[in-house]
Design a protein around this motif. Structure first.
Motif: not given
Length: 289
Positions: A21-47
């Motif tokens: 809730p601090a940044d309004g993002l969903v966060w998760w990890t891609d374990i085997e992809g060696r990355a973590f991800w974020s998604y903003d449901p208000s804009t559908s943007s991701s990183a």
């Protein structure tokens, strides 16, 4: 009810999802992809954020930064400088085990468990990391730790050793972060999939992603499966409520061990899915250390 694809991220092995809730993002990890991800449901943007090793689970820290469980250790991680401070190494005497699923409790401790990814032997454990960075073993003789989550009041901890095909419940001492009175909460022996990652809703229901089951199910407070969310890919892995009203269930999925034919049949495997199941979730606490 059906979950819909919201991000075609094609994770090798998406896991460990939570709402911040601090940044309004969903966060998760891609374990085997060696990355973590974020998604903003208000804009559908991701990183996505490349990591040097497999991140098995992580959580934001109350003071800023992250606590990160790599395969072999837990660290405090500064995303800006990429610096890390070692908290503990995980089972260094056993080269077959690695960290896996984890969540913070209602007091902000991190509870994270391991798995034997070589032989599947029940020789791993679940540990608790407190705000003073002390580390204790909560559960031993674990083969694949999953489903760790806490009741809305925080007094019950749910857990699955996946090959056992059941979710168990423990009394959880919120003062000490210790467990007692283990009992079976729900059997998955008649389910099409295995119990993977879980979260809870505000009514005390446990939502579980069924590995190789094409679905997420809700286990009611009485231990019966009372709701099913169909997911159009074979390997759901974890779920979490998010969005400003905590009314959207986000679901990570995996492409792990899927051959070309399976991926051609289900090209959305590894994507992020979402559904509004008609209940609200509970916010995961930041790590207080």
């Amino acid at each position: 009810m059906h979950a819909e694809l919201v991000l075609d991220c094609k994770n090798e092995h998406g896991e460990g999802i939570f709402w911040n809730p601090a940044d309004g993002l969903v966060w998760w990890t891609d374990i085997e992809g060696r990355a973590f991800w974020s998604y903003d449901p208000s804009t559908s943007s991701s990183a996505s954020h490349e990591m040097p090793e497999r991140v098995c689970c992580f959580a934001p820290r109350e003071v800023g930064g992250l606590i990160v469980a790599y395969a072999d250790r837990v660290v405090l991680f500064d995303p800006e400088t990429k610096s890390e401070t070692l908290v503990t190494r995980f089972e260094p005497e056993n080269p077959e085990t690695r960290l896996n699923d984890g969540r913070t409790d209602r007091q902000g401790r991190l509870v994270v468990g391991g798995m034997n990814e070589v032989s599947g032997s029940p020789d791993s454990s679940v540990i608790c990391i407190d705000s003073d960075l002390s580390v204790r073993t909560l559960i031993d003789k674990v083969s694949c730790a999953n489903s760790t989550c806490f009741s809305p009041a925080g007094t019950t901890m749910y857990f699955a050793d996946t090959p056992d095909r059941e979710i168990v419940a423990f009394d959880y001492n919120t003062n000490t972060g210790s467990v007692s009175r283990r009992r079976v909460h729900a059997s998955f022996k008649a389910e099409p999939g295995l119990p993977d990652g879980s979260c809870v809703d505000a009514e005390g229901g446990v939502w579980n992603a069924e590995w190789e089951g094409h679905r997420v199910v809700r286990v009611g407070p009485d231990g019966t499966i009372d709701r099913v969310i169909n997911v159009p890919v074979w390997k759901p892995t974890c779920c979490a409520f998010g969005g400003p009203d905590l009314d959207t269930l986000f679901i990570t999925t995996s492409r792990l061990m899927s051959d070309e034919a399976a991926l051609k049949k289900e090209p959305d495997s590894g994507g992020l899915f979402a559904v509004k199941p008609g209940v609200h979730g509970v916010i995961d606490m930041p790590f207080t250390g």
